[in-house]
Structures are given as C-alpha cells and as structure tokens.
Design a protein around this motif. Structure first.
Motif, PDB file in Angstrom:
ATOM      1  N   VAL A  35       0.861  -1.184   0.000  1.00  0.00           N
ATOM      2  CA  VAL A  35       0.000   0.000   0.000  1.00  0.00           C
ATOM      3  C   VAL A  35       0.893   1.228   0.000  1.00  0.00           C
ATOM      4  O   VAL A  35       1.716   1.410   0.914  1.00  0.00           O
ATOM      5  CB  VAL A  35      -0.939   0.022   1.227  1.00  0.00           C
ATOM      6  N   ILE A  36       0.728   2.064  -1.005  1.00  0.00           N
ATOM      7  CA  ILE A  36       1.542   3.270  -1.127  1.00  0.00           C
ATOM      8  C   ILE A  36       0.747   4.447  -0.576  1.00  0.00           C
ATOM      9  O   ILE A  36      -0.230   4.897  -1.167  1.00  0.00           O
ATOM     10  CB  ILE A  36       1.931   3.550  -2.599  1.00  0.00           C
ATOM     11  N   GLY A  37       1.140   4.908   0.594  1.00  0.00           N
ATOM     12  CA  GLY A  37       0.486   6.058   1.213  1.00  0.00           C
ATOM     13  C   GLY A  37      -0.555   5.659   2.241  1.00  0.00           C
ATOM     14  O   GLY A  37      -1.328   4.720   2.033  1.00  0.00           O
ATOM     15  N   ARG A  56      -0.313 -10.136   4.661  1.00  0.00           N
ATOM     16  CA  ARG A  56       0.763  -9.183   4.928  1.00  0.00           C
ATOM     17  C   ARG A  56       0.452  -7.862   4.236  1.00  0.00           C
ATOM     18  O   ARG A  56       0.171  -7.832   3.038  1.00  0.00           O
ATOM     19  CB  ARG A  56       2.110  -9.723   4.445  1.00  0.00           C
ATOM     20  N   LEU A  57       0.515  -6.777   4.987  1.00  0.00           N
ATOM     21  CA  LEU A  57       0.370  -5.428   4.450  1.00  0.00           C
ATOM     22  C   LEU A  57       1.715  -4.732   4.557  1.00  0.00           C
ATOM     23  O   LEU A  57       2.235  -4.538   5.662  1.00  0.00           O
ATOM     24  CB  LEU A  57      -0.690  -4.642   5.223  1.00  0.00           C
ATOM     25  N   ARG A  58       2.288  -4.401   3.417  1.00  0.00           N
ATOM     26  CA  ARG A  58       3.532  -3.624   3.410  1.00  0.00           C
ATOM     27  C   ARG A  58       3.150  -2.185   3.064  1.00  0.00           C
ATOM     28  O   ARG A  58       2.785  -1.882   1.934  1.00  0.00           O
ATOM     29  CB  ARG A  58       4.519  -4.191   2.384  1.00  0.00           C
ATOM     30  N   VAL A  59       3.213  -1.293   4.050  1.00  0.00           N
ATOM     31  CA  VAL A  59       2.696   0.067   3.912  1.00  0.00           C
ATOM     32  C   VAL A  59       3.862   1.049   3.890  1.00  0.00           C
ATOM     33  O   VAL A  59       4.679   1.070   4.819  1.00  0.00           O
ATOM     34  CB  VAL A  59       1.720   0.389   5.063  1.00  0.00           C
ATOM     35  N   ILE A  60       3.908   1.867   2.838  1.00  0.00           N
ATOM     36  CA  ILE A  60       5.057   2.739   2.599  1.00  0.00           C
ATOM     37  C   ILE A  60       4.608   4.195   2.662  1.00  0.00           C
ATOM     38  O   ILE A  60       3.750   4.624   1.885  1.00  0.00           O
ATOM     39  CB  ILE A  60       5.690   2.426   1.231  1.00  0.00           C
ATOM     40  N   VAL A  86       3.104   5.514   9.496  1.00  0.00           N
ATOM     41  CA  VAL A  86       3.158   4.044   9.449  1.00  0.00           C
ATOM     42  C   VAL A  86       3.085   3.438  10.850  1.00  0.00           C
ATOM     43  O   VAL A  86       2.570   2.324  11.023  1.00  0.00           O
ATOM     44  CB  VAL A  86       4.411   3.543   8.693  1.00  0.00           C
ATOM     45  N   GLU A  87       3.578   4.162  11.868  1.00  0.00           N
ATOM     46  CA  GLU A  87       3.477   3.651  13.236  1.00  0.00           C
ATOM     47  C   GLU A  87       2.037   3.688  13.728  1.00  0.00           C
ATOM     48  O   GLU A  87       1.541   2.723  14.322  1.00  0.00           O
ATOM     49  CB  GLU A  87       4.383   4.456  14.163  1.00  0.00           C
ATOM     50  N   ALA A  88       1.368   4.806  13.487  1.00  0.00           N
ATOM     51  CA  ALA A  88      -0.034   4.919  13.900  1.00  0.00           C
ATOM     52  C   ALA A  88      -0.904   3.942  13.121  1.00  0.00           C
ATOM     53  O   ALA A  88      -1.836   3.347  13.679  1.00  0.00           O
ATOM     54  CB  ALA A  88      -0.521   6.354  13.696  1.00  0.00           C
ATOM     55  N   ALA A  89      -0.595   3.755  11.831  1.00  0.00           N
ATOM     56  CA  ALA A  89      -1.364   2.814  11.011  1.00  0.00           C
ATOM     57  C   ALA A  89      -1.168   1.379  11.484  1.00  0.00           C
ATOM     58  O   ALA A  89      -2.105   0.574  11.469  1.00  0.00           O
ATOM     59  CB  ALA A  89      -0.958   2.947   9.546  1.00  0.00           C
ATOM     60  N   VAL A 105       6.981   0.916   6.340  1.00  0.00           N
ATOM     61  CA  VAL A 105       8.235   1.376   5.749  1.00  0.00           C
ATOM     62  C   VAL A 105       8.206   2.904   5.708  1.00  0.00           C
ATOM     63  O   VAL A 105       7.427   3.504   4.967  1.00  0.00           O
ATOM     64  CB  VAL A 105       8.423   0.816   4.319  1.00  0.00           C
ATOM     65  N   ARG A 106       9.053   3.518   6.548  1.00  0.00           N
ATOM     66  CA  ARG A 106       9.107   4.991   6.584  1.00  0.00           C
ATOM     67  C   ARG A 106      10.088   5.470   5.524  1.00  0.00           C
ATOM     68  O   ARG A 106      11.282   5.634   5.765  1.00  0.00           O
ATOM     69  CB  ARG A 106       9.537   5.470   7.970  1.00  0.00           C
TER      70      ARG A 106
END
Length: 256
Positions: A35-37, A56-60, A86-89, A105-106
C-alpha cells in the motif's frame, strides 16, 4: 492451509459468498499487498484489507500525522498528531485484525528505490498524491508483473483503475497519464480541497479491487478507469488503450 475455528467465524461473511468461499479466503490470508500512502485513500484501504484478512500489508509512507489530515484520514485520531503515519497505522491495523501482519516502511518512493521498497507483492495499491511517485510505482509494477490498483481523488471526484501493463493488450498507468513526472503537476488536496467521504469511497473501492485481484471474482477490471462524480452523483467507466510508444510497456520501453 486450513482455516482455524476462529478464522471460520471471523471471515464467515466472505466464506458464504460463492465468489470467494473458503478457497478465496485462504488466498487472501496468503497474500501480500503493498500500500503506497496512508492518507485519505490509504486509510480505508488498510482498514478493509486488514479486516479482510490479507496476510501481509507492506505500507510505505514517510509522512507524519497532522491535524489537517484528520478530516479524511480515518486511521488516525487527535492523539496521533505528530506520530509517523506508518506507526499509527500499524497500531490501527493490529486493533482490527492480528491475522494481518503489518510492515511499515518509513520512506518516500522514487524511481531508484521502488523495487527495493515494494519488493515482492501480489498486488500494489497506490493512493499517493503526486505523479512522480505514481509513475515510479507503475513502472515497477509493470516490470515486476504485479497488478496495480491506482486510486485518486480531487474535490468531489474519484478515479479507480487496475493496470496490468506487461500484458500484450493491456495498458499501464503511464499509458494513461503519459510521461508526466513533476510532482508539481499534480494538484493537492490542500490547494483544491476534498470532501472527506470521497476519500472513503476511493479507498474502499481500491480495497475491493485488490481483493478482486487476489480472490478472482467478477468481471475483469483491467484497462478500465472508473470515475465517480460525487456532485451529480454519477459514475462512468472509460477504457484506456495501450500506448504503443509507452516508455514502460510499449515499443518505446527502455532496455531492462
């Protein structure tokens, strides 16, 4: 892979759907979605994909939560202001469903790091807010042969499309927008405004298309752009043709 009793209960409303069933749910549990954004679009994407049991959700995202985000970014509350998104998400996704492993991913995606940051994924959902990021993501999706769900909002309009540009007769996102690459070319919500509920429509729709791409139900959406006008309200669908000269997927593509 077998579903546990708890999973059978949690995902019962999916499992009773003929188009998904137990087999489709197991596909979701085994899938990775990038997920981008984590903004107005990314918030409902993450919420619905986590709830659906995506494995798995890879969030950038490299941004922090600000007060003016809260009107449309439903993952966050007032207490999250100032935190990395990304921490709050990650906290929000964990509250929804422990089945969904969250990888935050920050970082900010660019052409040079898209492949490394996105990695191997079954689907990419892009809710970013500038062409530079969108094109970098699209080019990687095309090169890596990963379905790309692209969602955008502006004021009272939503656009959602699924792109599989590596296929012979299907366009990539670059076929749609051309070689625009300057982030300044993309109007922002701060400049134009956006109704918060429109972000919810865009993100929910994008999550639907990601689930469709994994579980495989309904009509194929590839090569179509769906446009929803919240003022009328009305929806239309247009077909995007492959650009033979596209630098990413056509005859004009750069050597790899």
């Amino acid at each position: 892979m077998n579903l546990s009793d708890e999973q059978l209960d949690r995902y019962a409303r999916h499992i009773v759907l003929r188009e998904i069933g137990g087999e489709g749910q197991m596909k979701l549990l085994a899938a990775t979605v990038a997920v981008i954004g984590t903004g107005g679009i990314g918030s409902p994407v993450i919420q619905y994909l986590a709830a659906a049991g995506i494995g798995r959700l890879r969030v950038i995202d490299d941004d922090h939560v600000s007060l003016d985000n809260l009107q449309r970014q439903t993952l966050f509350g007032t207490a999250d202001v100032g935190r990395p998104k990304v921490e709050a998400a990650a906290d929000a996704a964990a509250r929804l469903n422990a089945d969904a492993r969250f990888e935050g991913v920050r970082a900010r995606i660019a052409a040079g790091n898209a492949a490394a940051l996105i990695g191997a994924a079954d689907v990419i959902v892009d809710g970013s807010d500038n062409f530079a990021t969108r094109l970098a993501v699209s080019d990687h999706a095309t090169a890596a042969r990963i379905p790309l769900v692209s969602a955008a909002i502006g004021r009272f309009q939503v656009q959602v499309g699924t792109f599989r540009g590596w296929e012979e007769d299907l366009p990539c996102y670059r076929c749609f927008v051309g070689d625009a690459f300057d982030a300044e070319d993309c109007d922002t919500c701060a400049e134009l405004g956006v109704l918060g509920a429109m972000a919810g429509i865009a993100g929910s729709w994008a999550a639907l298309e990601a689930i469709r791409a994994i579980a495989g139900f309904g009509a194929a959406p590839n090569g179509k752009l769906h446009i929803f006008d919240g003022l009328k309200p009305a929806m239309k669908t247009i077909r995007i043709v492959k650009d033979p000269a596209c630098s990413a997927c056509g005859n004009g593509q750069a050597p790899r």
